[in-house]
Design an enzyme around this catalytic site. Structure first.
Site, PDB file in Angstrom:
ATOM      1  CB  SER A 112      -0.956  -0.050   1.199  1.00 55.70           C
ATOM      2  OG  SER A 112      -1.992   0.880   1.060  1.00 55.70           O
ATOM      3  CG  ASP A 166      -7.129  -2.761  -2.911  1.00 52.14           C
ATOM      4  OD1 ASP A 166      -7.775  -2.081  -2.091  1.00 52.14           O
ATOM      5  OD2 ASP A 166      -5.896  -2.878  -2.856  1.00 52.14           O
ATOM      6  CG  HIS A 197      -5.733  -2.558   0.771  1.00 49.35           C
ATOM      7  ND1 HIS A 197      -5.060  -2.218  -0.385  1.00 49.35           N
ATOM      8  CD2 HIS A 197      -5.122  -1.869   1.780  1.00 49.35           C
ATOM      9  CE1 HIS A 197      -4.089  -1.367  -0.103  1.00 49.35           C
ATOM     10  NE2 HIS A 197      -4.103  -1.153   1.213  1.00 49.35           N
TER      11      HIS A 197
END
Length: 215
Positions: A112, A166, A197
């Site tokens: 991320s 996601d 995610h």
């Protein structure tokens, strides 16, 4: 920066990986993966991002590599914060050079926000790296990136993975990153998984197969 978490194999490390967490987490978030990386033969360093106010979360203080103002990709482009964190990551690289690792045996990796920083620092690094691993991330400052990337890492292998489900870092942002890297000629291996995610075991297996090719 607080002292990072460190995993060291029992024998001589085959390589080193600096593995960066996402927004609101810390080094403990990804540290459980350390013994799996490189078949347990890599030294793995999991740093903690600085604590800062994150606008998107009402100004709450949390660990973040840079501020996020809103939900759009353009709102995730805090240049000052990213530049400050890049200096911290460069210091980690320098520490590994001092530990005896050649730059060609060091991977920059992240999830991320950490993936965005791995790409940002890795593509600008003046020393050739073993590779860059970007999990569920995106490029920072893509509109000007082509003018500032390092010639030393123009052919650095990149592993990118993203979740097709996601809701946080949207799949199209991953696709935009993939397309930009391919257009620039980077040797890219891209994987997409039916996941939100997250990081899944198949991803770790693919990373290890890819790392085996690099060193």
């Amino acid at each position: 920066m607080d002292a990072p978490l460190e995993y060291n194999p029992t024998g001589t490390p085959r390589a080193c990986m600096i593995l960066m967490h996402g927004l609101g987490a810390d080094g403990n978030d990804l540290f459980p993966l350390a013994a799996e990386i490189g078949g347990g033969e890599f030294r793995v360093v999991c740093p903690h991002a600085p604590v800062r106010a994150v606008t998107l979360n009402g100004g709450q203080q949390m660990r973040a590599w840079y501020d996020i103002v809103g939900l759009d990709l353009a709102d995730r482009q805090d240049r000052n914060g990213a530049t400050e964190s890049a200096v911290l990551i460069e210091q980690l690289l320098a520490a590994e050079y001092a530990n005896g690792f050649r730059s060609e045996n060091i991977f920059l990796a992240g999830f991320s926000q950490g993936a965005a920083m791995a790409l940002h620092v890795g593509l600008h690094c003046p020393q050739r790296l073993a590779g860059i691993i970007a999990l569920s991330g995106y490029l920072l400052f893509a509109e000007t990136l082509a003018d500032s990337i390092s010639a030393a890492n123009r052919q650095t292998p990149i592993f990118q993975a993203h979740g097709s489900l996601d809701p946080v870092v949207l799949p199209q942002w991953g696709h935009m990153t993939r397309d930009w890297l391919q257009e620039q000629g980077y040797p890219l291996e891209y994987h997409e998984y039916m996941m939100p995610h997250a990081i899944v075991p198949e991803e770790i297996n693919a990373i290890n197969r890819w790392c085996e090719k690099q060193c």
